[in-house]
Design a protein around this motif. Structure first.
Motif, short mmCIF file in Angstrom:
data_model
loop_
_atom_site.label_atom_id
_atom_site.label_comp_id
_atom_site.label_asym_id
_atom_site.label_seq_id
_atom_site.Cartn_x
_atom_site.Cartn_y
_atom_site.Cartn_z
N THR A 136 3.43 9.98 -9.81
CA THR A 136 2.73 10.17 -11.08
C THR A 136 2.01 11.50 -11.11
N ALA A 137 1.36 11.86 -10.02
CA ALA A 137 0.66 13.15 -9.95
C ALA A 137 1.64 14.31 -10.06
N LEU A 138 2.76 14.22 -9.34
CA LEU A 138 3.76 15.29 -9.40
C LEU A 138 4.31 15.45 -10.81
N CYS A 139 4.69 14.35 -11.44
CA CYS A 139 5.24 14.43 -12.79
C CYS A 139 4.21 14.92 -13.79
N THR A 140 2.96 14.55 -13.62
CA THR A 140 1.90 15.02 -14.51
C THR A 140 1.70 16.52 -14.39
N VAL A 141 1.66 17.01 -13.17
CA VAL A 141 1.48 18.45 -12.95
C VAL A 141 2.67 19.22 -13.52
N LEU A 142 3.87 18.74 -13.27
CA LEU A 142 5.06 19.43 -13.80
C LEU A 142 5.11 19.39 -15.32
N ASP A 159 3.75 5.63 -5.66
CA ASP A 159 3.65 5.64 -7.12
C ASP A 159 2.61 6.65 -7.59
N ILE A 160 1.48 6.69 -6.91
CA ILE A 160 0.43 7.65 -7.27
C ILE A 160 0.92 9.08 -7.07
N ALA A 161 1.61 9.33 -5.97
CA ALA A 161 2.12 10.68 -5.69
C ALA A 161 3.14 11.11 -6.75
N LEU A 184 0.84 -1.20 0.00
CA LEU A 184 0.00 0.00 0.00
C LEU A 184 0.87 1.25 0.00
N ARG A 185 1.92 1.24 0.82
CA ARG A 185 2.82 2.39 0.88
C ARG A 185 3.49 2.63 -0.47
N THR A 204 14.72 6.13 -7.55
CA THR A 204 13.88 5.43 -6.59
C THR A 204 13.51 4.04 -7.09
N ILE A 205 13.14 3.94 -8.35
CA ILE A 205 12.77 2.64 -8.92
C ILE A 205 13.96 1.70 -8.93
N ARG A 206 15.14 2.20 -9.29
CA ARG A 206 16.34 1.35 -9.32
C ARG A 206 16.70 0.87 -7.92
N ARG A 207 16.61 1.74 -6.94
CA ARG A 207 16.92 1.33 -5.56
C ARG A 207 15.93 0.30 -5.05
#
Length: 90
Positions: free
Chosen positions: A39-45, A35-37, A29-30, A83-86
């Motif tokens: 995605t939202a940040l990258c979409t807004v930027l 992932d949702i956060a 869940l975490r 983050t994904i690589r780590r």
């Protein structure tokens, strides 16, 4: 099994299962919320970056806003890749 009065008990099992501390579902869940956060940040930027380029070409905004938006988008995407690589190594 039957409960009192002969009424059968029903147990519902959710897809997430229990969300108590230390459970696998809690960790998933975490990760999903992160992932949702991201995605939202990258979409807004990304929307801000494109909108500022369009505004700069129309002459309504300055190119500095566009540059800042693209730099922030690049930093956010770079951090996301790290983050994904780590997470994959662990």
């Amino acid at each position: 099994m039957t409960a009192r009065g002969g009424v059968p008990e029903t147990t519902e099992v959710s897809e997430l299962g229990t969300l108590e501390r230390g459970t696998r579902q809690r960790g998933q869940l975490r990760v999903r919320l992160m992932d949702i956060a991201w995605t939202a940040l990258c979409t807004v930027l990304a929307l801000w970056a494109v909108w500022s380029v369009v505004g700069a070409t129309n002459g309504t905004t300055d190119w500095v806003y566009s540059a800042v938006a693209w730099v922030l988008l690049a930093v956010a995407l770079g951090l996301r890749v790290v983050t994904i690589r780590r997470r994959a190594r662990v």
